[in-house]
Design a protein around this motif. Structure first.
Motif, short mmCIF file in Angstrom:
data_model
loop_
_atom_site.label_atom_id
_atom_site.label_comp_id
_atom_site.label_asym_id
_atom_site.label_seq_id
_atom_site.Cartn_x
_atom_site.Cartn_y
_atom_site.Cartn_z
N ARG A 101 0.87 -1.20 0.00
CA ARG A 101 0.00 0.00 0.00
C ARG A 101 0.90 1.23 0.00
NH1 ARG A 101 -4.96 0.91 4.03
NH2 ARG A 101 -5.85 -0.46 2.45
N HIS A 129 -8.09 0.00 -5.39
CA HIS A 129 -7.94 -0.92 -4.25
C HIS A 129 -8.56 -2.26 -4.66
CE1 HIS A 129 -7.51 -2.49 -0.35
NE2 HIS A 129 -7.96 -1.48 0.38
N ARG A 162 -10.84 5.21 -3.22
CA ARG A 162 -10.28 4.26 -4.20
C ARG A 162 -11.11 2.98 -4.31
NH1 ARG A 162 -4.88 3.89 -0.51
NH2 ARG A 162 -5.79 2.98 1.35
N ARG A 225 -16.23 6.75 3.83
CA ARG A 225 -15.86 7.92 4.65
C ARG A 225 -15.23 8.99 3.75
NH1 ARG A 225 -10.10 8.31 5.99
NH2 ARG A 225 -9.26 6.57 4.80
N GLN A 227 -12.24 11.05 2.79
CA GLN A 227 -10.84 10.64 2.93
C GLN A 227 -9.95 11.82 3.34
OE1 GLN A 227 -9.79 7.15 1.46
NE2 GLN A 227 -11.90 6.93 2.16
N PRO A 263 -16.38 -0.16 3.25
CA PRO A 263 -15.06 -0.80 3.28
C PRO A 263 -14.38 -0.64 4.64
CG PRO A 263 -14.95 1.28 2.07
CD PRO A 263 -16.40 1.04 2.39
N PRO A 265 -12.40 1.99 7.49
CA PRO A 265 -12.99 2.37 8.77
C PRO A 265 -14.16 3.34 8.62
CG PRO A 265 -10.99 3.64 8.39
CD PRO A 265 -11.11 2.67 7.27
N1 ASP Z 1 -10.02 0.85 3.99
C1 ASP Z 1 -10.38 1.46 2.73
C2 ASP Z 1 -9.14 1.93 1.98
O1 ASP Z 1 -8.04 1.63 2.38
C3 ASP Z 1 -11.39 2.54 2.87
C4 ASP Z 1 -10.98 3.77 3.63
O2 ASP Z 1 -9.84 3.87 4.11
O3 ASP Z 1 -11.83 4.64 3.76
O4 ASP Z 1 -9.29 2.61 0.98
#
Ligand code: ASP
Length: 369
Positions: A101, A129, A162, A225, A227, A263, A265
């Motif tokens: 990542r 993603h 993503r 959420r 971002q 997805p 958090p």
């Molecule tokens: N866990 C997901 C991501 O890594 C969603 C997010 O972070 O909002 O994109």
């Protein structure tokens, strides 16, 4: 060698096969408990994660393999100025497969071009993603029993989210899919997703600011959420962060078999009162993530190189004439990279950055090298 950088690289049939294997693992986990004995997975997380990193690690452990890696850039040699390419060349000496990542868009693609072992994109900036999408597809398949004939509401930060971009890409290949794209104007879906995926595939979609307007038509509601980490302006984040908060009242017209996904958090976009609604699938979704990642690791670790079709890119390219001005593109930090733009639409003569897919535009976005 096969990597997984973008969900498009897997055919619909390959995804169906992964889902089939994941369902078999869910039913007969013991059959798989030694399949990756003596193999190592490296998780290279240059950006925070809970679910993705831990589910990759749990997946490899349940396959009988081992894991190594780091969970933040500052504990790696990135903090000393090492390039992505050099880090990958190094880790390939220790591991059989790498999940990575990175905050820069296109970083896993760069890694895959240098790697001697399969690379899995575990999230690159606001771009893609693909393993979250595999998780989402397994969730939809298990919860709804189908991947076609669905009206899918995607709500929240559709610009930087993503997971949304990869999910739209994957679902657009199934029959009779409609999207309701719910976001504030500032966080609408990027134009490359609209042009390259929705419009090219003639997918029906509506853009709206209103979460409740189409609620009664939805089979799936995918909340996201806002971002925070992608905003250049904190004030703007604060203004937009609570644009949508799903609660029981807002679900009053929803179908009885609606599937509510996220997805994670979650920050504030789903009130905790919704958690006890049987239609709330987001914690079940977390579990599915481990099983589909097990299936993916198996596929990539056991690949037979002779059967792999290397991608032969015959599309026209512009190389090193212009540079990408997307501040989140990997080309802004990785010195040794060529600046490559690929002709993605011959009719409209549209070129896009090979790494982050931003469109070639002379004004504002681009400038001559
Ligand atoms: N866990 C997901 C991501 O890594 C969603 C997010 O972070 O909002 O994109």
């Amino acid at each position: 060698m096969r990597h997984l950088i973008d969900i498009k690289e897997l055919t619909v049939e390959e995804i169906e096969e992964l889902i089939k294997v994941a369902k078999d693992i869910m039913q007969f986990p013991e059959k798989y408990s030694e399949k990756c004995k003596h193999k190592k997975l490296a998780t290279l997380f240059f950006e925070p994660s809970t679910r993705t990193r831990l589910s990759f690690e749990a997946a490899m452990m349940e396959l009988g393999g081992n894991v190594l890696g780091f969970s933040e850039a500052k504990s790696s040699s990135t903090s000393k100025g090492e390039s992505v390419s050099d880090t990958i060349r190094t880790v390939g000496c220790y591991a059989d497969i790498i999940a990575m990542r990175h905050p820069k868009e296109g970083a896993p693609l760069v890694a895959s071009l240098k790697s001697t072992v399969p690379i899995i994109n575990a999230g690159d900036g606001g771009h893609n993603h693909p393993t979250q999408t595999l998780t989402d597809l397994l969730t939809i398949s298990c919860e709804k029993g189908r991947l076609d004939n669905l009206t899918i509401g995607l709500c929240g930060d559709l610009k930087f989210g993503r997971t949304v971009h990869s999910l739209i890409t994957a679902m657009s290949r199934h029959k009779n899919i409609k999207f309701v794209l719910i976001s504030p104007d500032e966080l609408k879906i990027p134009e490359y997703v609209k042009e390259e995926i929705l419009e090219k595939n003639k997918i029906e979609y509506i853009e709206t600011n209103d979460l409740e307007k189409y609620m009664d038509e939805l089979d799936i509601l995918y909340m996201t959420r806002v971002q925070r980490e992608r905003f250049l302006d904190e004030e703007e984040y604060l203004r937009l962060k609570d644009s949508y908060i799903l609660n029981n009242l807002k679900l009053k017209n929803a179908k009885n078999d609606l599937c509510i996904m996220h997805p994670l958090p979650r920050v504030n976009e789903i009130s905790t009162e919704v958690d006890s609604d049987l239609r709330a699938a987001y914690f079940r979704q977390v579990k599915y993530g481990k099983y589909i990642r097990m299936a993916l690791i198996l596929k990539l670790v056991n690949q037979n190189n002779e059967n792999n079709v290397e991608k032969n890119n015959t599309k026209k390219e512009i190389i090193n004439e212009m540079k990408c001005k997307n501040p989140s593109c990997i080309t802004t930090i990785e010195q040794e990279l060529d600046h490559v733009f690929i002709l993605t639409d011959e009719e409209k003569n549209i070129y896009r950055c090979k790494y982050c897919e931003h469109i070639y535009k002379e004004e504002n976005w681009w400038k001559s090298i």
